[in-house]
Enzyme design. Structure first.
Site, PDB file in Angstrom:
ATOM      1  N   ASN A 100      28.388  28.874 -49.756  1.00  0.00           N
ATOM      2  CA  ASN A 100      29.058  27.977 -48.813  1.00  0.00           C
ATOM      3  C   ASN A 100      30.544  27.884 -49.141  1.00  0.00           C
ATOM      4  O   ASN A 100      30.953  27.922 -50.308  1.00  0.00           O
ATOM      5  CB  ASN A 100      28.401  26.598 -48.753  1.00  0.00           C
ATOM      6  CG  ASN A 100      28.251  25.904 -50.080  1.00  0.00           C
ATOM      7  OD1 ASN A 100      28.135  26.539 -51.118  1.00  0.00           O
ATOM      8  ND2 ASN A 100      28.252  24.583 -50.060  1.00  0.00           N
ATOM      9  N   GLU A 134      33.599  25.446 -48.060  1.00  0.00           N
ATOM     10  CA  GLU A 134      33.962  24.213 -47.347  1.00  0.00           C
ATOM     11  C   GLU A 134      35.437  24.206 -46.981  1.00  0.00           C
ATOM     12  O   GLU A 134      36.201  25.108 -47.347  1.00  0.00           O
ATOM     13  CB  GLU A 134      33.587  23.005 -48.218  1.00  0.00           C
ATOM     14  CG  GLU A 134      32.090  22.977 -48.487  1.00  0.00           C
ATOM     15  CD  GLU A 134      31.607  21.735 -49.213  1.00  0.00           C
ATOM     16  OE1 GLU A 134      32.427  20.995 -49.789  1.00  0.00           O
ATOM     17  OE2 GLU A 134      30.372  21.514 -49.192  1.00  0.00           O
ATOM     18  N   CYS A 166      28.261  27.756 -44.047  1.00  0.00           N
ATOM     19  CA  CYS A 166      27.103  27.711 -44.946  1.00  0.00           C
ATOM     20  C   CYS A 166      26.890  29.065 -45.626  1.00  0.00           C
ATOM     21  O   CYS A 166      27.316  30.108 -45.123  1.00  0.00           O
ATOM     22  CB  CYS A 166      25.839  27.373 -44.177  1.00  0.00           C
ATOM     23  SG  CYS A 166      25.789  25.723 -43.491  1.00  0.00           S
ATOM     24  N   GLU A 177      24.204  30.856 -45.860  1.00  0.00           N
ATOM     25  CA  GLU A 177      23.413  31.813 -45.070  1.00  0.00           C
ATOM     26  C   GLU A 177      24.311  32.588 -44.109  1.00  0.00           C
ATOM     27  O   GLU A 177      24.200  33.801 -43.961  1.00  0.00           O
ATOM     28  CB  GLU A 177      22.334  31.084 -44.262  1.00  0.00           C
ATOM     29  CG  GLU A 177      21.291  30.359 -45.096  1.00  0.00           C
ATOM     30  CD  GLU A 177      21.664  28.924 -45.415  1.00  0.00           C
ATOM     31  OE1 GLU A 177      22.850  28.632 -45.653  1.00  0.00           O
ATOM     32  OE2 GLU A 177      20.750  28.083 -45.433  1.00  0.00           O
ATOM     33  N   CYS A 230      20.259  25.053 -42.125  1.00  0.00           N
ATOM     34  CA  CYS A 230      20.626  24.092 -41.071  1.00  0.00           C
ATOM     35  C   CYS A 230      20.365  24.724 -39.697  1.00  0.00           C
ATOM     36  O   CYS A 230      20.117  25.931 -39.576  1.00  0.00           O
ATOM     37  CB  CYS A 230      22.088  23.675 -41.214  1.00  0.00           C
ATOM     38  SG  CYS A 230      23.262  24.915 -40.612  1.00  0.00           S
ATOM     39  N   CYS A 245      22.526  27.774 -38.821  1.00  0.00           N
ATOM     40  CA  CYS A 245      22.143  28.980 -39.563  1.00  0.00           C
ATOM     41  C   CYS A 245      20.828  29.546 -39.046  1.00  0.00           C
ATOM     42  O   CYS A 245      20.634  30.759 -39.012  1.00  0.00           O
ATOM     43  CB  CYS A 245      22.061  28.690 -41.056  1.00  0.00           C
ATOM     44  SG  CYS A 245      23.699  28.452 -41.793  1.00  0.00           S
TER      45      CYS A 245
HETATM   46  N1  THU Z   1      24.824  24.156 -46.814  1.00  0.00           N
HETATM   47  C1  THU Z   1      24.567  25.487 -46.882  1.00  0.00           C
HETATM   48  O1  THU Z   1      25.421  26.276 -47.302  1.00  0.00           O
HETATM   49  N2  THU Z   1      23.356  25.927 -46.495  1.00  0.00           N
HETATM   50  C2  THU Z   1      22.314  25.116 -46.112  1.00  0.00           C
HETATM   51  O2  THU Z   1      21.227  25.616 -45.850  1.00  0.00           O
HETATM   52  C3  THU Z   1      22.521  23.675 -46.020  1.00  0.00           C
HETATM   53  C4  THU Z   1      23.883  23.178 -46.297  1.00  0.00           C
HETATM   54  C5  THU Z   1      26.117  23.673 -47.303  1.00  0.00           C
HETATM   55  C6  THU Z   1      27.095  23.219 -46.267  1.00  0.00           C
HETATM   56  C7  THU Z   1      27.967  22.274 -47.074  1.00  0.00           C
HETATM   57  O3  THU Z   1      28.968  23.008 -47.746  1.00  0.00           O
HETATM   58  C8  THU Z   1      27.028  21.698 -48.114  1.00  0.00           C
HETATM   59  O4  THU Z   1      25.909  22.551 -48.142  1.00  0.00           O
HETATM   60  C9  THU Z   1      26.590  20.285 -47.835  1.00  0.00           C
HETATM   61  O5  THU Z   1      26.097  20.168 -46.562  1.00  0.00           O
END
Ligand code: THU
Length: 136
Positions: free
Chosen positions: A50, A52, A61, A63, A96, A99
């Protein structure tokens, strides 16, 4: 639709790759580091973490990072056979909604390995995203 069987050794390999790439996550806001590894039907593995952003909605994310990297490297013809997702908190974390839609685009038969509420879990993308949308 054929059953999607992934050997145990392959699943472990994907989870290991996901754990490794999670260390590269840029997650200063959530402190929740996520790693993903995808396996294509050709046997290639691609990883992502991920990333941000101060403008929170721009976050990508793990994925989707993995899938977009795969397309950038191999082109859009790939089919995702499996996806493994891990996080550094050992908490439940399934892909999510956004994704799930992106996984479905490139892997309508994909199997997803992730941490469920009661421990490690696996689900077909079609169970996580019923009636997924695809333009044909
Ligand atoms: N996140 C992911 O990278 N993948 C997931 O399946 C769920 C959430 C990340 C997004 C964000 O950077 C952090 O987790 C908190 O939501």
């Amino acid at each position: 639709m054929p059953t999607n069987k992934v050997p145990v050794a392959t699943r472990k390999r994907l989870l290991r790759a996901a754990r490794k790439v999670a260390r590269n996550a840029y997650a200063p806001f959530s402190k929740f580091r996520v790693g993903a590894a995808i396996l294509t039907t050709k046997g290639e593995v691609f990883v992502g973490c991920n990333v941000e952003n101060s403008s929170y909605g721009m976050t990508n994310c793990a994925e989707r990072t993995a899938i977009f990297s795969a397309v950038a490297k191999s082109g859009p013809e790939l089919e995702i056979q499996a996806v493994a997702v891990v996080n550094d908190q050992g908490t439940a974390c399934s892909p999510c909604g956004a994704c799930r839609q992106v996984i479905y685009e490139f892997g309508p038969r994909a199997i997803i390995f992730y941490e469920g509420e009661k421990g490690p879990k696996q689900s077909l993308i079609t169970d996580l995203l019923p009636e997924g949308f695809r333009l044909q």
